[in-house]
Every structure is written in C-alpha cells, then in structure tokens.
Design an enzyme around this catalytic site. Structure first.
Site, PDB file in Angstrom:
ATOM      1  N   CYS A 121      -5.539  -2.647   2.902  1.00 42.71           N
ATOM      2  CA  CYS A 121      -5.694  -3.086   1.517  1.00 42.71           C
ATOM      3  C   CYS A 121      -5.118  -4.477   1.254  1.00 42.71           C
ATOM      4  O   CYS A 121      -5.224  -4.984   0.135  1.00 42.71           O
ATOM      5  CB  CYS A 121      -5.056  -2.061   0.580  1.00 42.71           C
ATOM      6  SG  CYS A 121      -5.616  -0.380   0.907  1.00 42.71           S
ATOM      7  N   HIS A 160      -0.537  -4.812  -7.289  1.00 44.15           N
ATOM      8  CA  HIS A 160      -1.354  -3.977  -6.407  1.00 44.15           C
ATOM      9  C   HIS A 160      -1.725  -2.707  -7.171  1.00 44.15           C
ATOM     10  O   HIS A 160      -2.883  -2.298  -7.182  1.00 44.15           O
ATOM     11  CB  HIS A 160      -0.602  -3.658  -5.126  1.00 44.15           C
ATOM     12  CG  HIS A 160      -1.426  -2.960  -4.104  1.00 44.15           C
ATOM     13  ND1 HIS A 160      -2.587  -3.505  -3.590  1.00 44.15           N
ATOM     14  CD2 HIS A 160      -1.291  -1.753  -3.500  1.00 44.15           C
ATOM     15  CE1 HIS A 160      -3.116  -2.676  -2.708  1.00 44.15           C
ATOM     16  NE2 HIS A 160      -2.354  -1.596  -2.644  1.00 44.15           N
ATOM     17  N   GLU A 184       6.484  -0.841  -5.940  1.00 38.37           N
ATOM     18  CA  GLU A 184       6.107  -2.210  -6.304  1.00 38.37           C
ATOM     19  C   GLU A 184       6.942  -2.689  -7.482  1.00 38.37           C
ATOM     20  O   GLU A 184       7.348  -3.859  -7.529  1.00 38.37           O
ATOM     21  CB  GLU A 184       4.620  -2.300  -6.639  1.00 38.37           C
ATOM     22  CG  GLU A 184       4.161  -3.737  -6.883  1.00 38.37           C
ATOM     23  CD  GLU A 184       2.669  -3.874  -7.105  1.00 38.37           C
ATOM     24  OE1 GLU A 184       2.190  -5.033  -7.136  1.00 38.37           O
ATOM     25  OE2 GLU A 184       1.971  -2.851  -7.254  1.00 38.37           O
ATOM     26  N   LYS A 187      -6.952  -2.495 -11.167  1.00 46.81           N
ATOM     27  CA  LYS A 187      -7.530  -1.321 -10.514  1.00 46.81           C
ATOM     28  C   LYS A 187      -7.747  -0.178 -11.500  1.00 46.81           C
ATOM     29  O   LYS A 187      -8.485   0.770 -11.197  1.00 46.81           O
ATOM     30  CB  LYS A 187      -6.646  -0.871  -9.355  1.00 46.81           C
ATOM     31  CG  LYS A 187      -6.644  -1.814  -8.158  1.00 46.81           C
ATOM     32  CD  LYS A 187      -5.775  -1.263  -7.037  1.00 46.81           C
ATOM     33  CE  LYS A 187      -5.783  -2.173  -5.813  1.00 46.81           C
ATOM     34  NZ  LYS A 187      -5.044  -3.447  -6.047  1.00 46.81           N
ATOM     35  N   HIS A 191      -9.858   1.158  -6.592  1.00 45.62           N
ATOM     36  CA  HIS A 191      -9.216   0.468  -5.473  1.00 45.62           C
ATOM     37  C   HIS A 191     -10.261   0.130  -4.426  1.00 45.62           C
ATOM     38  O   HIS A 191     -10.802   1.019  -3.761  1.00 45.62           O
ATOM     39  CB  HIS A 191      -8.129   1.365  -4.897  1.00 45.62           C
ATOM     40  CG  HIS A 191      -7.262   0.696  -3.875  1.00 45.62           C
ATOM     41  ND1 HIS A 191      -7.438  -0.617  -3.486  1.00 45.62           N
ATOM     42  CD2 HIS A 191      -6.194   1.162  -3.153  1.00 45.62           C
ATOM     43  CE1 HIS A 191      -6.536  -0.931  -2.568  1.00 45.62           C
ATOM     44  NE2 HIS A 191      -5.773   0.134  -2.361  1.00 45.62           N
ATOM     45  N   PHE A 233      -1.980  -0.016   3.878  1.00 47.95           N
ATOM     46  CA  PHE A 233      -1.586   0.952   4.893  1.00 47.95           C
ATOM     47  C   PHE A 233      -1.231   0.198   6.187  1.00 47.95           C
ATOM     48  O   PHE A 233      -1.910  -0.756   6.571  1.00 47.95           O
ATOM     49  CB  PHE A 233      -2.730   1.922   5.196  1.00 47.95           C
ATOM     50  CG  PHE A 233      -2.912   3.019   4.182  1.00 47.95           C
ATOM     51  CD1 PHE A 233      -2.104   3.121   3.058  1.00 47.95           C
ATOM     52  CD2 PHE A 233      -3.903   3.979   4.359  1.00 47.95           C
ATOM     53  CE1 PHE A 233      -2.274   4.140   2.139  1.00 47.95           C
ATOM     54  CE2 PHE A 233      -4.090   5.004   3.446  1.00 47.95           C
ATOM     55  CZ  PHE A 233      -3.277   5.084   2.329  1.00 47.95           C
TER      56      PHE A 233
END
Length: 410
Positions: free
Chosen positions: A162, A301, A312, A332, A337, A396
């Site tokens: 991502c 994010h 975050e 998002k 996403h 990830f």
C-alpha cells in the site's frame, strides 16, 4: 546542483470518478463510491461491499484483451496526465531523459485467477493464455506506459504493497532532483476484485463486514472494523522546473520532500509505537526544508482498521506534538483503499487540495474514538489557504512512505 521538481500533469481512474475533475468533485462534496460488489458472485463471502470503478471503458477492445484490468486503468490515467501536461516525447522532451515509475501492489490478480481456473479446475493446461506472464507481471505497468509514450529513460516497476504509489512518486522525484531525468510519469494502479484475493483479505479480518455502504469505510470512528477494498489508478507528470518553464508548462505544485522507512516489525501490522511512520515523516519534512508547523494539511493513510488509525495517530503526534491542531483527513472514507494505487491517487487529491484551497473531509465519522483526538475533518470539508501538504502511506511488510507537496512559488 539539486533540481526542483514540479507537477505538470495529473490523471486518475477511481471509484468516485474516472478523470481528475469528476474525482475531485466527489471528494470535495463528500460522495463515496462504495456499494455491493458486482465483479463476482458473492455467495459464501462474508464481505460484500467494495469501491469498484464504475462505467470504465478502455476504448480499444482488442488491445484490452491483452491487458489486465489494472494495466488498463494505468494506461487511461497516464493518458489523462500526459494530455494534461502537454508532454510529447521527442518533441518537447528528450525521450532518453523521459522515464516511467509505475507500480502496483499485487499485479494482475484477476487475470491470474482466471487462468488458474482454466488450467487447474478445468484440467486444461494447454488453454493458458500465451499472454499470461506479461499480463500478470507487476512491471508491465511501467513497461506498457513507456511503450505507449516513447519514454526511453528509467522505467521502474515498484512493488511495496500500500506504499507503492507514494514510493513511485518519491523515487521519481529523487531521480529528477539529482539530475538523471527531465520528466517522469509516476504513479500506480490496482484491480484485485477477484474471489480468491478478496477472500484472502477478508479471512485475515482486514476488511469491514458491514452491509451499509455509508458505514463501511469509517476511518477514526470508534466503530471502525476494517477497510473497504477499492481499485483504480493515479499518475502524475513530474518535471524538472527549468524544463517546465522553458516549454511554458502549467505548474500545479512542487514535490518538496520524501521519506521512506521500514518498521521491521510485522508482515501485516504497523508498529504500535508508530516510530517507523514518524521517521518517514521527519525525513520528508527535513528534505523539504520546513518545520512541522509549516504543514497545513495531512492526507492520512487512514484505512479504517483499528490498528492503522491508532498507530498513525501516534506517529503524527510524535512529530507534530500531542496537542497539534493540524487537520488530518482520510479520503479512503470515500474512495476505499486502493492498495498499491492509494498513494498516487491521494497525491492527486493533495495537489487538487492545494490548487482549490480546500481540505477534504473524512466522511462517515459519526462516533469519534475517544482515544483518537486529532482534527480528522469530520464529514464536511473546509475552505483553507493550503501551501504545504503531507501525505502518508503505510504498507503490509512494514513499508512507510511520506510525500511533501507544496504550492508552487517562484
């Protein structure tokens, strides 16, 4: 001497619009693209909602059969960005100094799943497409784009989950900054609405299981239960400043800083102390020659998973302070996403935010989490004088990436 790097073209395909202006109109007005999935039969699937691209047409049907859907998205977004920029290889840019940094998080999963079904389930290996490999390989994104636009400079296929889109733009920025290229078309794409891939995300309990499209993607909300999968592509034309000036290009903004780190912690979970993400933010801010107080808006994010949003927030507080008032929203909440394409789409959104003097909202934020106390711009966006934006991407594998995009000033 280090070069300045500016943005001279933008293009997107997204769940909320298949060009920049339609996408931005949706973002500005808080319209999401989430609905029940139509790409495959939902029988037996516990997750049923997604943010699919709607009304997409590649154009050339014969050519489309030779491309995975993710590559089709990439080429359409790249075409918009190139047309917007006015760049024509061999005419107003040296083809040997024109590059492509195009990535994807997973690659041609839809194509791969279909071919596996033919070869294994139907026991007919001879039926595998001769184009299987070029359709599924992740570097096909940059390869196909470089061929279409005669870009003979550096052609890179970055794969970092991502964080892919932000890495593509950041690495392209550094390439131009240090004098290796004049122009780079940078961005990323993703399309993984296939039963097996979808089930993989669902079974790791990463995605929201809700059925109400208005309450599926709810970053920073106390009831958030996972992300909503999206698809699409985003591309920017990055250009060395003097090269852009010499051809009279329209300049949308300037890439001023980039940070990339690794958590080295866990294959799917971000580090709970937020230090890896915080380091990426600090590196980007330092490279931009600014302070945290100069940031007017953070595009988070913000996936809507319990861990991501909490960690975050911790990372941002490490850099900006416990009592920071900097607005931070997750788009998002509207787009879902886009995995590998998230960072590049969000870079376009950040650039539009600067040009339109508008901070996008986090929609669906009805029940604020008492443990998350930053300004997440709930539900309604704001008019604001925005000169400097920070965009985060966390992937990830522990990948962290941050971009600083500034309003262009001579």
């Amino acid at each position: 001497m280090e070069k300045r790097v500016v943005i001279t073209g933008m293009g997107v395909v997204s769940p909320v619009g298949n060009n920049v202006e339609d996408m931005w109109d949706s973002i500005k007005n808080g319209r999401h693209g989430i609905a029940e999935i139509t790409s495959f039969d939902l029988e037996g699937h516990k997750v049923t909602m997604g943010a699919e691209v709607k009304d997409f047409e590649y154009g050339d049907k014969k050519a489309a059969r030779r491309l995975d859907l993710a590559d089709q998205f990439a080429l359409v977004a790249a075409r918009e960005a190139m047309e917007d920029s006015g760049i024509i290889s061999g005419e107003n840019v040296d083809a040997d100094r024109f590059g492509v940094y195009g990535g994807t998080g997973i690659g041609g999963m839809r194509t791969l799943e279909g071919e596996v079904t033919k070869c294994v389930k139907k026991d007919k290996p001879a039926r595998a497409s001769a184009l299987l490999i070029p359709m599924v390989m992740p570097n096909a994104v940059s390869g196909n784009i470089s061929m279409e636009f005669n870009a003979k400079g550096a052609s890179m296929g970055i794969v970092s989950a991502c964080a892919t889109g932000t890495h593509c733009i950041g690495e392209a920025y550094r390439n131009i900054k240090h004098g290796y290229s004049d122009v780079i078309l940078a961005g990323s794409t993703e399309s993984v609405f296939s039963p097996v891939c979808f089930s993989g995300f669902a079974n790791m309990t990463a995605m929201s299981t809700r059925k109400d499209p208005d309450r599926c993607s709810t970053p920073f909300d106390e009831e958030r239960d996972g992300f909503i999968l999206g698809e699409g592509a985003g591309f920017l034309v990055l250009e060395e400043l003097e090269h852009a000036r010499n051809r009279g290009a329209r300049i949308y903004g300037e890439i001023a800083g980039y940070g990339a780190t690794s958590d080295a912690y866990h294959i799917t979970s971000p580090a709970p102390d937020g230090e890896g993400a915080a380091k990426a933010i600090r590196i980007a801010i330092e490279e931009a020659g600014i302070t945290p107080q100069d940031i007017d808006y953070i595009n988070a994010h913000g996936t809507g998973t319990p861990y991501n949003d909490a960690f975050e927030t911790i990372a941002v507080k490490k850099v900006f302070g416990e009592d920071t008032k900097v607005p931070m929203s997750s788009t998002k909440s509207m787009t879902g996403h886009l995995l590998g394409a998230a960072g590049s789409l969000e870079a376009v959104i950040c650039t539009k935010a600067i040009n339109e003097s508008f901070i996008p909202p986090t929609i669906g934020l009805e029940k604020p989490d008492p443990e998350l106390d930053l300004d997440y711009v709930p539900n309604v966006g704001r008019d604001a004088d925005i000169k400097c934006v920070l965009s985060n991407s966390l992937g990830f594998g522990g990948h962290n990436a941050t971009l600083i995009i500034k309003k262009f000033e001579d």
